[in-house]
Design an enzyme around this catalytic site. Structure first.
Site, PDB file in Angstrom:
ATOM      1  N   ASP A 157      39.867  37.671  62.481  1.00  0.00           N
ATOM      2  CA  ASP A 157      40.504  37.919  63.771  1.00  0.00           C
ATOM      3  C   ASP A 157      39.969  39.169  64.449  1.00  0.00           C
ATOM      4  O   ASP A 157      39.392  40.056  63.820  1.00  0.00           O
ATOM      5  CB  ASP A 157      42.024  37.992  63.626  1.00  0.00           C
ATOM      6  N   GLU A 188      44.337  40.172  60.150  1.00  0.00           N
ATOM      7  CA  GLU A 188      44.210  41.574  59.740  1.00  0.00           C
ATOM      8  C   GLU A 188      44.679  42.522  60.836  1.00  0.00           C
ATOM      9  O   GLU A 188      45.264  43.572  60.550  1.00  0.00           O
ATOM     10  CB  GLU A 188      42.751  41.876  59.383  1.00  0.00           C
ATOM     11  N   GLU A 189      44.443  42.147  62.091  1.00  0.00           N
ATOM     12  CA  GLU A 189      44.732  43.057  63.191  1.00  0.00           C
ATOM     13  C   GLU A 189      46.219  43.184  63.500  1.00  0.00           C
ATOM     14  O   GLU A 189      46.622  44.113  64.199  1.00  0.00           O
ATOM     15  CB  GLU A 189      43.989  42.604  64.461  1.00  0.00           C
ATOM     16  N   HIS A 204      37.675  48.163  68.762  1.00  0.00           N
ATOM     17  CA  HIS A 204      38.785  48.114  69.713  1.00  0.00           C
ATOM     18  C   HIS A 204      38.430  48.724  71.067  1.00  0.00           C
ATOM     19  O   HIS A 204      39.299  48.807  71.941  1.00  0.00           O
ATOM     20  CB  HIS A 204      40.047  48.796  69.155  1.00  0.00           C
TER      21      HIS A 204
END
Length: 414
Positions: free
Chosen positions: A97, A162-163, A385
């Site tokens: 992800d 995971e995020e 990010h």
């Protein structure tokens, strides 16, 4: 030419294949429901096709039920190649992800159409965490292409979620299939590091996301005395939360940064028009807390600060811990996974690696909580990010060489 030199030369030839895989992965956005997506299915299906080309001895899915996602589940993949010896396994775990691109005006190009500029590739997810997926894939591929044998079992795990907390990723796998891993396995998570590739992350801070809901009274902007301005209160509360840094001011040089951090981040929309004083505002505080402090201490202090301000301004402030992950036990700096990783880094780059702690959260924490030693490492570009996220092709190649060195570690041969 020894075995490893042949491996390194072959990996250098994979440049165009690395670019192609990165392009294919970037074109398949893997956003979880919390981030406005339907899950990681397209990316997982593509990687399953690619893994099948490497003819693993085992390849299977672990579907984590999630009614919000496409097909009612979140996909996790496990592929493994048997070793010539019955020794501990080597696992490389990456996540499928990504985070949303954010403000598209800050991107030079479409975030889901990867661009190549010299040694750099740009696109959402190319570093976090496609770098890890691609480097580990080609580390396996090179050994198979050169018809070498793995001294011990090698496995690639590609996880979802995971995020946004890993409830449907590694947490689910450890709950349902903990038997996949043994306590003496070598577990590497290529999802953090530094630009030199010399940081081996062995410890993480506690993570806490606090949601603050300020409730006042909405009114017309021309008559503020008739309401209670929640936006004004929110601004004051954000400033007041700066006191957390003073209260929890311990430093630990093992970590980077050395101290705990308390940062206001997300703000929810309030009123849609300018001439209305809002009566409700919501913001979030991201806290990364040194293991020396208990998370409950931070929640208690944040609550006390909020209560005092609510009393002074005669309104209501509610606090909710929307995400909490207490610091897991650290991986020993002398553990086998740290030592073998440091030797491989030295062999490939000539640099000396150093065990360290970080403020960011990785899935390694769940391994450590479950009693497994795990090391987080990669030669990473510091753009996760961010708009115009990029990574270095050279770094992917270097990391593939380091992983292949670990897979073929001569000390593991009979």
């Amino acid at each position: 030419m020894d075995i490893l030199e042949g491996v390194y030369k072959k990996i250098d030839s994979f440049r165009s294949e690395i670019i192609k895989m990165q392009r294919e992965l970037t074109a398949r956005p893997a956003l979880g429901p919390e981030n406005g997506g339907s899950g990681e299915h397209e990316k997982a299906n593509y990687m399953k096709e690619q893994l099948l080309l490497l003819k693993p001895d085992t390849l299977f899915d672990i579907h984590a039920p999630d009614k919000r996602a496409a097909n009612g589940y979140r996909p996790n993949l496990v592929a493994a190649w048997n070793g010539s010896q019955k020794k501990s396994a080597i696992w490389i775990l990456s996540h499928l992800d990504i985070v949303p691109p954010g403000d598209l005006s800050l991107w030079k190009y479409d975030p889901y159409k990867m661009r190549v500029k010299g040694d750099t590739i740009v696109g959402r997810g190319v570093e976090d965490n496609q770098h890890g997926i691609v480097s580990s894939y080609f580390a396996v591929k090179v050994i198979l292409d050169l018809k070498q044998t793995f001294p011990q079992k090698v496995g690639l795990v590609l996880v979802a979620d995971e995020e946004t907390g890993s409830k449907y990723g590694l947490q689910y796998i450890l709950k349902e299939r903990r038997d996949l891993f043994k306590e003496d396995d070598l577990i590497i998570v290529p999802d953090g590091g530094n630009e030199e590739g010399t940081m081996i992350e062995i410890a993480e801070k506690s993570m806490l996301w606090l949601k603050f809901t300020i409730t006042g009274a909405q009114c017309h902007a021309s008559t503020p005395e008739k309401g209670k301005n929640s936006l004004f209160a929110m601004a004051k509360l954000i400033l007041e939360m700066g006191k957390l840094k003073e209260e929890f001011d311990m430093k630990d040089p093992v970590f980077s940064p050395e101290s705990s951090t308390f940062e206001p981040t997300k703000v929810e929309a309030n009123v849609p028009n300018v001439n209305t004083i809002p009566g409700r505002d919501v913001f979030y505080l991201d806290c990364r807390i040194l293991p020396e402090y208990k998370v409950d201490q931070v929640i208690e202090e944040a609550t006390n600060i909020s209560k005092r301000l609510a009393t002074d301004l005669d309104l209501t402030i509610d606090i909710e811990a929307v995400h909490r992950q207490d610091a897991a036990p650290a991986t020993s700096a002398d553990s086998p996974v740290v030592n073998i990783l440091a030797r491989a880094i030295k062999r490939v780059t000539g640099l000396s690696a150093k065990p360290m702690g970080i403020g960011g959260g990785t899935v390694a924490a769940f391994f450590r909580d479950a009693g497994f030693s795990a090391a987080v490492w990669s030669t990473t570009s510091p753009t996760a990010h961010q708009p115009n996220e990029y990574c270095s092709i050279k770094n992917i190649i270097t990391d593939a060489k380091i992983m292949a060195t670990i897979f073929l570690n001569e000390e593991n041969r009979e």
